[in-house]
Design a protein around this motif. Structure first.
Motif, short mmCIF file in Angstrom:
data_model
loop_
_atom_site.label_atom_id
_atom_site.label_comp_id
_atom_site.label_asym_id
_atom_site.label_seq_id
_atom_site.Cartn_x
_atom_site.Cartn_y
_atom_site.Cartn_z
N UNK A 386 0.87 -1.06 -0.04
CA UNK A 386 -0.10 0.02 -0.19
C UNK A 386 0.78 1.22 -0.13
N UNK A 387 0.39 2.10 -0.77
CA UNK A 387 1.37 3.53 -0.91
C UNK A 387 0.48 4.54 0.09
N UNK A 388 1.60 5.56 0.61
CA UNK A 388 1.21 6.45 1.51
C UNK A 388 1.65 7.86 0.89
N UNK A 389 0.90 8.71 0.94
CA UNK A 389 1.48 10.26 0.41
C UNK A 389 1.85 10.99 1.73
N UNK A 390 2.94 11.94 1.33
CA UNK A 390 3.69 12.42 2.60
C UNK A 390 3.83 13.72 2.18
N UNK A 391 3.75 14.86 2.91
CA UNK A 391 4.07 16.20 2.71
C UNK A 391 5.62 16.16 2.61
N UNK A 392 6.01 17.33 1.75
CA UNK A 392 7.45 17.65 1.61
C UNK A 392 7.87 18.89 2.09
N UNK A 393 7.96 19.94 1.25
CA UNK A 393 8.27 21.37 1.65
C UNK A 393 6.99 21.90 2.23
N UNK A 394 7.18 22.76 3.32
CA UNK A 394 6.06 23.19 4.12
C UNK A 394 6.49 24.80 4.33
N UNK A 395 7.59 25.39 3.77
CA UNK A 395 7.90 26.80 4.18
C UNK A 395 7.04 27.66 3.39
N UNK A 396 6.16 27.30 2.16
CA UNK A 396 5.24 28.00 1.51
C UNK A 396 3.91 28.30 1.89
#
Length: 577
Positions: A386-396
């Motif tokens: 199963x695939x999971x989606x994860x945030x990356x850049x958060x500075x914007x």
């Protein structure tokens, strides 16, 4: 000029100025086509595909060429030889110190550069046993480089596979042979030499067992587009309530005895992250680099692996099975009818996690997010497939301020070309050239075209004509991009009524609980109190001390407006409650 006039109804004047600045940058530089050609297979760079644009070229591989002692790293003499060789090469775009003469910077970027105060480890209080990413801890990273011109050395090796070694002392513990390189796109190339730029530290560069509190890599960010220094910490705190996301806190950095001020420390997406969030260190990891032309929003582009390699960077062992699984999930997501989608996709994708990811992305208006560029996120496939989606850049996120290092406009209100029906070709937070396409297209700098990109630039509109420009403002529609085929994670999942209702419930929860200034305000005060003294004496920061203080009012304004808008826009009846 006609196109610029046509955009004035959808984007602020500062956003248009910002686009013009970046267009001038790209057209003026025109990097060598020989340097920016497609790299060898497997040579994808840290920051994106081989497009010849800032942060999108592949890492130039130098270690094998200059590693005379076969140690798989370069010592001081070998690095000197590599630097001399690089200096004799044609211009390499944005690698060495950013584009010449293009230094807009933040509100403090043009101030005279003076050395910061001297600090020794004996003067700093240890954080003791506090967890590495404890929001109340404020650790000091003491970096000692071998060479006095360490900054020029890091510039020379930017976008290469060379790590510059340093000794690092944290809480009285000495870490030897730590690998260091500059990181970031606009946060690097739009900040002048001598000012704060983002760093990546690999404690295990030479000694595999070196780690701090269970973590081997550290991303130390320069708070690009955020003079308050708190937006990334807030974004991470909120995101982690809903979905696994990188942890973030604040640290102090001292380099060769000199204070370089406060940095935002963001967790690396690696095995340490998997252990924290999934209680495993196995499984496949992909990073999807941010790019306005990537077409990396989980579209199904056929069964050929080649259509996906440049867009989805596999960070673990490359096997045919992993690509087959990734493509298979995309196929089901894109080609299954809405009434059958949840049942068909559930074994392949953490659907609830994806909805939470999308809710955080839009509720906090992530200007680098999936909703605006269909890229700049991470994927993890667990042992069940199963695939999971994860945030990356958060500075914007959370209303990044105008006038940042990215140039005029700074990010807030920067339009996206991913409106209802707008395919990729979007406006990144740093802006996209308005007069032409990506490198290699008419009006753009030379370089390799992304697979599937038509000559002359990205497709302009899902149904013909100019795509809608969607500003990253507090009034961002939570259902943005619903008929955009370039964003199937949004357009396909949210076409299912039950999933759309659940997604809207998450967005409303974030507005109710997390965007309430009664909750957020005390956190902002807590974080700023921790770093206020260092910010005031930081001679390397890219914003003024006044902007650090005054920016809180802008953050509050954004949170209040966003909360009010979302609560009015999403009736409880639409959330399935």
């Amino acid at each position: 000029m006609m196109r610029l006039r046509s955009l004035t109804t959808a984007a602020s004047r500062t956003s248009i100025l910002r686009c013009a600045v970046l267009l001038a940058t790209l057209l003026a530089l025109r990097p060598s086509t020989a340097v920016l050609a497609q790299p060898p297979a497997g040579a994808a760079g840290r920051a994106g595909g081989p497009m010849g644009m800032p942060g999108m070229q592949a890492d130039r591989e130098l270690v094998a060429q200059f590693d005379t002692d076969k140690s798989k790293r370069l010592d001081n003499a070998e690095r000197k030889a590599a630097r001399e060789w690089l200096a004799a090469q044609p211009a390499q775009g944005f690698g060495r110190g950013g584009p010449g003469g293009m230094r807009p910077g933040g509100t403090n970027a043009n101030q005279p550069i003076t050395p910061g105060p001297r600090i020794t480890p004996a003067e700093v209080k240890s954080s003791g046993k506090a967890p590495v990413y404890d929001e109340g801890a404020y650790r000091t990273f003491f970096l000692e480089f071998e060479n006095a011109d360490w900054e020029k050395e890091l510039e020379a090796f930017n976008n290469t596979d060379v790590e510059v070694p340093a000794q690092v002392t944290i809480d009285g513990r000495l870490f030897r042979d730590v690998g260091v390189h500059f990181r970031g796109n606009s946060s690097y190339f739009m900040v002048p030499t001598g000012k704060k730029r983002s760093l990546n530290l690999s404690l295990d560069f030479v000694v595999d067992s070196q780690q701090l509190g269970g973590y081997r890599s550290f991303n130390l960010l320069n708070a690009n587009n955020d003079p308050t220094f708190v937006r990334t910490v807030l974004f991470s705190r909120i995101a982690n309530k809903y979905t696994p996301a990188p942890k973030v806190n604040l640290v102090r950095v001292v380099i060769n005895g000199e204070l370089w001020g406060t940095y935002v420390s963001q967790q690396q997406f690696n095995k340490d992250f998997l252990h924290d969030n999934y209680r495993t260190t196995t499984g496949a990891r992909w990073h999807v680099p941010g790019s306005p032309f990537a077409r990396a929003g989980m579209e199904y582009l056929g069964d050929s692996v080649g259509a996906y390699r440049a867009k989805y960077e596999l960070k673990t062992k490359d096997t045919p099975e992993r690509w087959t699984d990734l493509i298979g999930m995309f196929r089901v997501l894109n080609q299954t009818a809405p009434e059958q989608l949840e049942a068909a996709l559930s074994p392949l994708l953490d659907i609830d996690g994806a909805l939470r990811f999308l809710a955080v992305d839009v509720a906090l208006v992530n200007g680098d997010g999936y909703w605006t560029r269909a890229s700049d996120y991470s994927l993890f496939q667990d042992s069940t497939g199963k695939f999971h989606v994860i945030p990356h850049d958060m500075n914007e996120g959370l209303g990044v301020e105008e006038g940042g290092p990215g140039g005029p406009g700074g990010g807030r209100g920067g339009p996206s070309m991913f409106g209802r029906g707008g395919p990729p070709g979007g406006m990144p937070p740093g802006g996209m050239p308005l007069g032409g396409g990506p490198p290699g297209a008419a009006g753009g700098p030379p370089g390799a075209m992304p697979p599937g990109m038509p000559a002359g630039g990205p497709p302009m509109g899902g149904r013909g004509g100019m795509p809608m420009m969607v500003p990253a403002t507090p009034e961002l529609d939570p259902l943005v991009g619903l008929d955009n085929p370039a964003m199937p994670l949004r357009s396909k999942l949210l076409a299912v009524p039950a999933l759309r209702a659940r997604y809207l419930r998450y967005v409303r929860e974030i507005a109710e609980r997390d965007l309430d200034w009664k909750t957020m305000g005390p956190l902002v005060e807590k974080y700023q109190k921790l770093i206020r003294d260092d910010v005031s004496r930081d001679t390397r920061k890219i914003y003024s001390t006044e902007a650090f203080t005054d920016g809180v009012a802008k953050l509050k304004e954004f949170a209040d407006k966003r909360r009010s808008y979302l609560l009015a826009k999403i009736p409880v009846s639409e959330t399935g409650r």
